[in-house]
Design an enzyme around this catalytic site. Structure first.
Site, PDB file in Angstrom:
ATOM      1  CB  THR A   6      -0.808  -0.713   5.685  1.00 52.58           C
ATOM      2  OG1 THR A   6      -0.176  -1.293   4.531  1.00 52.58           O
ATOM      3  CG2 THR A   6      -1.229   0.707   5.383  1.00 52.58           C
ATOM      4  CB  THR A   7      -0.247  -5.196   8.715  1.00 53.86           C
ATOM      5  OG1 THR A   7       0.404  -4.445   9.735  1.00 53.86           O
ATOM      6  CG2 THR A   7       0.265  -6.631   8.797  1.00 53.86           C
ATOM      7  CG  HIS A   8      -3.125  -3.155   4.316  1.00 46.45           C
ATOM      8  ND1 HIS A   8      -3.692  -1.923   4.113  1.00 46.45           N
ATOM      9  CD2 HIS A   8      -3.543  -3.550   5.540  1.00 46.45           C
ATOM     10  CE1 HIS A   8      -4.411  -1.587   5.185  1.00 46.45           C
ATOM     11  NE2 HIS A   8      -4.332  -2.552   6.065  1.00 46.45           N
ATOM     12  CG  ASN A   9       2.708  -7.386   4.283  1.00 41.55           C
ATOM     13  OD1 ASN A   9       2.012  -7.144   5.276  1.00 41.55           O
ATOM     14  ND2 ASN A   9       3.958  -7.037   4.204  1.00 41.55           N
ATOM     15  CD  GLN A  28      -3.202  -0.658   0.778  1.00 43.07           C
ATOM     16  OE1 GLN A  28      -3.464  -1.589   1.510  1.00 43.07           O
ATOM     17  NE2 GLN A  28      -3.733  -0.507  -0.422  1.00 43.07           N
TER      18      GLN A  28
END
Lengths: 286, 586, 415
Positions: free
Chosen positions: B512-515, B347
């Site tokens: 973010t932790t949106h891997n 992100q």
């Protein structure tokens, strides 16, 4: 339902930790004591009630830390500074505990200095960074200004701190910017963390910013746009001496989250209910 | 010698959101399901109790609620010609360990992707021409449409008790909601969260500059809620310790608060904690998964046979497992062959801090308490001449006022000393921030493979992440940040600090932790690892869940789509169980 | 003899792979009559909550060994599986009835009334036989009974002859012709297998009943509230449907079962038929309550401190106005449990936390954390005094001593 796993708390390996953080043991790639059972530290024992007894920092190091945090967050007309808030006590306790020992941190060799984007790549625990860093800073101050940091005048101390921040002082293996960054980070933490960790004494940090402390229900207040929130300052600390027993039930049926950071604050008095704006809190609708 | 255990119908790697959904669905269908979780058991009481959970230092600063890098990390570099180094400390993203996974510590920001997000290549080519997509941008259509996923978004939302206002019901735009969203069948199960001072100010300002603000859809309940499984949830009380903490009063949707009370009572479901899966086993032909190998907390190895293997670990952990198990063809950026590890995305976020004239009391917050404009997300606006495709939302999030980390100070604030103290004193109660939450396209040189140097506790090579932002993302970030700054200027303020994200991707500051990506879904086995049902093309009884399957990442938080895809895949799995074969013929 | 072989045969069947639930019918049915009896017995055993007491924590069902604390020491529940040597497999129906009706075992020795035979005595012989028929189908477990740990003279079972003379009225329930069939059924269930009065009636120093029937009593270390009439501390404000919902699901708009009662709902009452619960509710609604008490008003300082503690610790779930949350957290305002004559249940829940029952209607089993480590005795005393007197509530003060004593009891409770 599977029983939840009990947190393995309470076992200390104080001697192992102490052995690895002597002044000379910065071996790159050394095996660090990395068990999550490592608690306590070199000062001996888990917390004591409100005690400022040293746990990691030696007296000269303590003087440095106290003098440095005094400049980083000074006492002034706005209120207490870092020293009054107990930030040096906080830092000492943190360095003695798992944070200082880099418990849970990936410390596998080989170590290479990478790009800034790749983050921290030094083989040193925070405790080692302080130990080595303070030694080198004091050496530098003595060499260039005639005395250790703690004995310098405030303006000189500020100058040293700015130079450290800007990477302008040679601390050997540790970039001075990294040393300063860690010190400033811990200072901010000590000033603003819950008082159970030994800093933010008498809510000095929270009084500065106007944060009343951890409460769980703002349903009745969130709609009062623009109005101050009038409640006394409160901490997570109850009156029990050791944080690891927070949420323990008397029968032991429920176990708390573990006590490695424990440090006991003064008791929170509910009979002195002064709010953020200095008012005495009214009795309300009883 | 690893001990071989009795076979189960379905083994799940990990026990977080997707495992909980799959387990609940498949046990209802009669299957015997086992979940293996490398972390420990956690529950609201005692682990997230109100007595101790609002501890910023312990959970957010010292990161005690997340995985430890010593136990699980990766090696990182920006470009293929660099040396990858281990991520020694958590920073950019915060994966979990323990039952419930990141579902315990997430914000609860819950979205549906746009219809055009699922068709990002074909749609953008059609609207802007093939040249609009650079050669190295390896985006692809998902193989599934929004319309196909809609009923599953609905199912997920009613499971979690999402608080929100619909913007488009059956094609009819609804006032007060997101006018850009894809059509939905019905309203959210709960009304939007109460507004706070900051979201009211943003709403007004956004309208003044001609945008269309609406309340953010939140997995923080606005009212007490009994969900679709009969599980009781509380009501969010705006405690301000939402993301990075467990919820103490059952008001944030998590596996514990929505599914586990029902799931754990079933005789045909079991789980084991402190068991790390280190290998997926296949038969000698490599055409069938036969089970997994896991190591328990005493270091003993076990073989767990199963009829079906479902990877439900965190996004890139699934990919790591595929790579060390030598399943599928590993992606090579030079020759652009292989699919496992391909199309990793993330992100691109940036912030605009605003110090308002009005007192905000930011410490009253919730993880998804926010007001949002979606005008610049996806293809919701004309990109002609802008130099990028894609976009993101701009949101005023009021998640809390945690003293150590949540400072949104004005530009020019001294870094320390009396000046810093003064700024904090004057601004803490008045400052907030907007987030520009930009999507990311996939690129040839953004990928996952195995590191040649560093290893994990089990002797496996670490996952290696090669990743950077490219011109498309930087241009989009500037665009979004400029617009966010315009909104900020319309709020009565004492200072604004616009912070567009510049330069290379850094693994240090939290973003973010949106891997996403690494095991992409799609219609074409040459560019995807799983088919549109999340079933492996090569191994029909192997399935991959989570954002591992995203071929690129739109401008929204992923969990809503992760949940919907899990329900979608569960239905496919039920069909598979009745008739075990590939669901899509090649 | 026949029964033993039937069980052995059934075990072979079971080990051949039949799905196993917690307690399983092992004997193949021989006739329609036997089957009916077994199912009736299973139902009544649920109503009596036999399994709860007769199963140790982590132990095998009905094999006994659970410690039951009494003021005189600890008594361990017995093995009532059909094992012929260590259980009651060799007992005849008459011998079992004698135990349930007179409190006398197969060997002629008296049983301690921790086993509530003064209540089971009200049951019909047919019902007791049915329970025995059901117990005969339970998986036999070889486990020798643990001897009670009682001080002299209570260690002498002959002492119980005196107790029985004073307190046991060994008589089956006699229906009241002036009351409805539903009332009588409810009375039978409450006074018989339900044995509600065993907890909800006060006991004197000898452990015999005292005071009004079911007007509240100590149950282990907590106070089981008044089930009779009472605006503040009884069921006057509850409708019949409220009572039924509470027993069937574990909570209603006024209360959530906590402490020992949570276990009763989860293991017993949630399985009772709707019309049986309605009957019990009808009966309870007819009970008289104690004279309403007029406690002294607590001091302003105590209430002041208590309110501060409440906002800081309790409001996150129970809300600032004490109303709780529908379907989630019970209200404290206008709560009969909170305003009970004695505060031990409230104090225990605060010290040790609570887990609401996980029933099939309400599966969540929401929990309350333990505050015992966070709050000291003075704080718990102030807090509970406040809760008992806020929002229109009225209840007696809670003293530090009460809290300290209960804290100690909880810490040393046998496992």
């Amino acid at each position: 339902m599977e029983p939840h796993d009990q947190i393995e708390a309470g076992q200390t390996r104080a001697t192992d930790a102490c052995a690895s953080v002597s002044r000379r043991s910065f071996l790159i790639g050394a095996a660090f004591v990395s068990s999550s059972l490592l608690l306590g530290g070199c000062g001996g024992g888990n917390s004591t009630r409100g005690s400022a007894a040293p746990r990691f920092l030696e007296p000269g190091e303590r003087n440095f830390v106290r003098a440095a945090v005094d400049r980083l967050i000074p006492a002034d007309a706005l209120g207490a500074g870092a020293v009054q808030a107990g930030v040096d006590v906080f830092i000492d306790a943190q360095l003695a505990g798992p944070f200082g020992q880099a418990v849970g941190i990936f410390m596998q060799a080989p170590f290479h200095l990478g790009d800034t984007e790749q983050g921290y790549q030094l083989p040193f625990t925070p405790a080692q960074v302080y130990r080595l860093g303070i030694q080198r800073v004091d050496e530098h101050c003595t060499r260039t200004l005639g005395s250790a940091f703690a004995q310098l005048k405030p303006e000189q101390q500020d100058k040293i701190l700015h130079e450290l921040e800007d990477g302008k002082i040679d601390l050997g293996e540790i970039p001075s910017g990294d040393f300063f960054g860690l010190l400033w980070k811990n200072t901010r933490e000590g000033f603003l963390a819950d008082p159970i960790y030994g800093g933010n004494r008498d809510f000095a940090g929270w009084k500065l910013i106007g944060y009343n402390g951890p409460r769980y229900n703002y349903l009745d207040d969130i709609g009062n746009y623009g109005k101050p929130y009038e409640r006394p300052y409160v901490s997570l600390g109850g009156t029990r001496p050791v944080m690891c027993r927070l949420s323990d039930s008397p029968t032991g049926r429920f176990r708390g989250p573990g006590c490695e950071y424990a440090h006991m604050p003064a008791k929170v008095h509910y009979d002195a209910l002064t709010t953020t704006t200095g008012k005495v809190w009214p009795a309300g609708n009883l | 010698m690893a001990k071989k255990l009795p076979e189960v119908d379905v083994v799940l790697v990990g026990f977080g959101w997707t495992a909980s959904v799959i387990a609940q669905e498949l046990t209802e269908a009669g299957a015997n399901v086992l979940a293996l979780e490398r972390g420990g058991w956690r529950d609201t009481v005692p682990d997230f109790s109100v007595t101790h959970i609002q501890d910023e230092l312990r959970y957010a600063v010292r990161k005690q609620i997340f995985e430890e890098t010593q136990r699980s990390t990766l090696a990182f570099r920006n470009r293929p010609d660099q040396l990858a180094l281990p991520m020694r400390e958590l920073g950019s993203f915060l994966p979990a360990a323990g039952v419930g996974g990141a579902g315990v510590h997430w914000n609860g920001q819950n979205w549906r992707f746009l219809p055009t997000d699922f068709l990002v290549r074909s749609h953008n080519e059609q609207r802007y021409g093939k040249k609009a997509i650079p050669a190295d941008m390896t985006i692809q259509d998902w193989g599934i449409t929004y319309e196909q996923l809609e009923p599953y978004y609905d199912k997920w939302e009613y499971l979690c008790g999402i608080s929100g206002k619909a913007g488009n019901i059956g094609g009819k735009i609804q006032p007060g909601g997101n006018p850009f969203e894809g059509a939905r069948r019905r309203e959210y199960p709960l009304p939007p969260l109460k507004r706070c001072a900051a979201t009211v100010l943003f709403d007004k300002a956004a309208r003044e500059v001609g945008l269309h603000p609406f309340p953010a859809p939140a997995a923080n309940t606005s009212k007490p809620y009994v969900n679709s499984l009969g599980v009781q949830m509380g009501q969010c009380t705006f405690c301000g310790y939402c993301e990075w903490f467990g919820c103490a009063n059952y008001s944030k949707a998590s596996p514990q608060s929505t599914i586990l009370p029902v799931l754990l009572k079933k005789d045909n479901f079991s789980f084991r904690t402190h068991c790390s899966v280190v290998r997926v086993l296949t038969d000698s032909a490599g055409k069938r998964a036969t089970g997994v190998v896991y190591v328990d907390q005493d270091g003993k190895e076990y073989i767990q046979p199963a009829q079906m293997v479902v990877l439900c670990a965190f996004a890139h952990h699934n990919v790591h497992l595929l790579l060390v198990s030598k399943i599928g063809s590993p992606y090579d950026p030079a020759s652009q062959t292989g699919v496992v590890g391909r199309n990793y995305a993330y992100q691109l976020s940036s912030d605009v801090n605003v110090t308002c004239k009005e007192r905000l009391n930011p410490f009253m917050g919730a993880g998804a308490l926010g007001q949002v404009v979606d005008d610049f997300n996806g293809d919701n606006f004309d990109h002609t001449g802008k130099g990028f495709i894609g976009g993101g939302y701009i949101a005023l999030w009021n998640t809390g006022g945690r003293p150590i980390l949540q400072e949104y100070l004005p530009k020019g604030t001294p870094k320390w000393g009396g000046g810093w103290k003064k700024a904090l004193h004057e601004d803490y109660l008045y400052s907030t921030h907007m987030q520009c939450h930009g999507g990311m396209m996939s690129y040839r040189n953004n990928y996952l493979d195995l590191d040649p140097t560093y290893t994990d506790d089990y002797g496996n090579p670490l996952l290696r992440l090669t990743f950077d932002f490219y011109d498309n993302e930087h241009a989009m970030s500037k665009f979004l940040t400029d617009h966010a700054t315009d909104i900020a200027k319309a709020i009565p303020n004492r200072g604004i600090n616009s912070k567009p994200r510049k330069g290379h991707y850094s693994i240090v500051p939290y973003q973010t932790t949106h891997n996403t990506g690494g095991a992409a879904m799609g219609n074409d086995p040459r560019t995807s690892f799983v088919n549109p049902f999340l079933q492996s093309w090569d191994i029909p009884n192997l399935w991959v869940m989570g954002s591992s399957v995203f071929p690129q990442n739109p401008g929204y938080n992923p969990t809503g789509t992760v949940g919907a895809l899990a329900f979608w895949a569960a239905d496919a799995m039920k069909r598979y169980i009745r008739n075990p074969q590939p669901l899509v013929q090649t | 003899m026949n029964r033993r072989w039937a069980i052995a045969g059934a075990l072979l069947l079971a080990s051949a792979g039949a799905a196993v639930a917690a307690v399983q019918v092992y004997a193949p049915t021989r006739s329609h009559h036997a089957w009916t009896s077994i199912e009736t017995g299973r139902y009544l055993a649920r109503a009596g909550d036999c399994e709860a007491c007769h199963t140790a924590e982590g132990g095998k069902p009905y094999a006994g060994g659970r410690p039951v604390p009494t003021p005189f020491g600890i008594i361990y529940s017995t093995n009532i599986t059909p094992d012929p040597d260590t259980g009651i497999g060799a007992w005849s129906e008459d011998e079992f009835y004698r135990a349930m009706h007179d409190g006398i075992d197969k060997k002629g020795e008296r049983l301690y009334p921790a086993f509530p035979y003064p209540w089971f005595t009200h049951m019909t012989q047919g019902d007791v036989d049915a329970i025995k028929d059901y117990l005969d189908t339970v998986k036999p477990v070889r486990q020798v009974d643990r001897a009670p740990e009682l001080g002299w003279p209570f260690s002498m079972r002959s002492v119980l002859a005196v107790w029985d003379k004073l307190y046991l009225d060994a008589k089956q329930f006699q229906p009241d012709p002036k009351r409805s069939a539903e009332w009588n059924r409810g009375a039978y269930l409450v006074e018989g297998p339900g044995h509600c009065g065993a907890c909800h009636t006060s006991k004197n120093m000898l452990g015999g009943p005292t005071g009004g029937k079911m007007q509240g009593g100590m149950a282990e270390h907590v106070f089981a509230p008044n089930l009779g009439a009472g605006e503040r501390d009884g069921l006057s404000g509850w409708t019949r449907d409220d009572i039924v919902e509470y027993l069937a699901t574990g909570s209603n708009r006024y209360a959530t079962a906590a402490g020992p009662m949570a276990e009763v709902v989860q293991a017993s009452t949630q399985y009772l038929k709707q019309r049986d619960l309605e009957a019990m509710a009808t009966y309870l609604k007819s009970l008289e309550g104690p004279k309403p008490a007029t406690p002294n008003a607590p001091s302003r300082d105590t209430l002041h401190a208590g309110q501060a503690l409440y906002v800081d610790n309790c409001a996150g779930c129970h809300m600032n106005n004490g109303a709780g949350l529908t379907n989630a957290f019970p209200p404290l305002r206008a709560s009969s449990a909170v305003q009970a004559a004695q505060p031990e249940l409230l104090v225990a829940v605060i010290l040790d936390g609570a887990r609401s029952p996980a029933t099939s209607a309400k599966p969540s089993g929401l929990m309350m954390p333990a505050f015992g480590s966070k709050l000291d005795d003075a704080e718990v005393a102030a807090l509970t005094t406040y809760i008992r007197n806020a929002w229109g509530n009225r209840g007696s003060d809670v003293s530090r001593g009460t809290v300290a004593k209960l804290r100690n009891t909880l810490a040393s409770a046998p496992r």
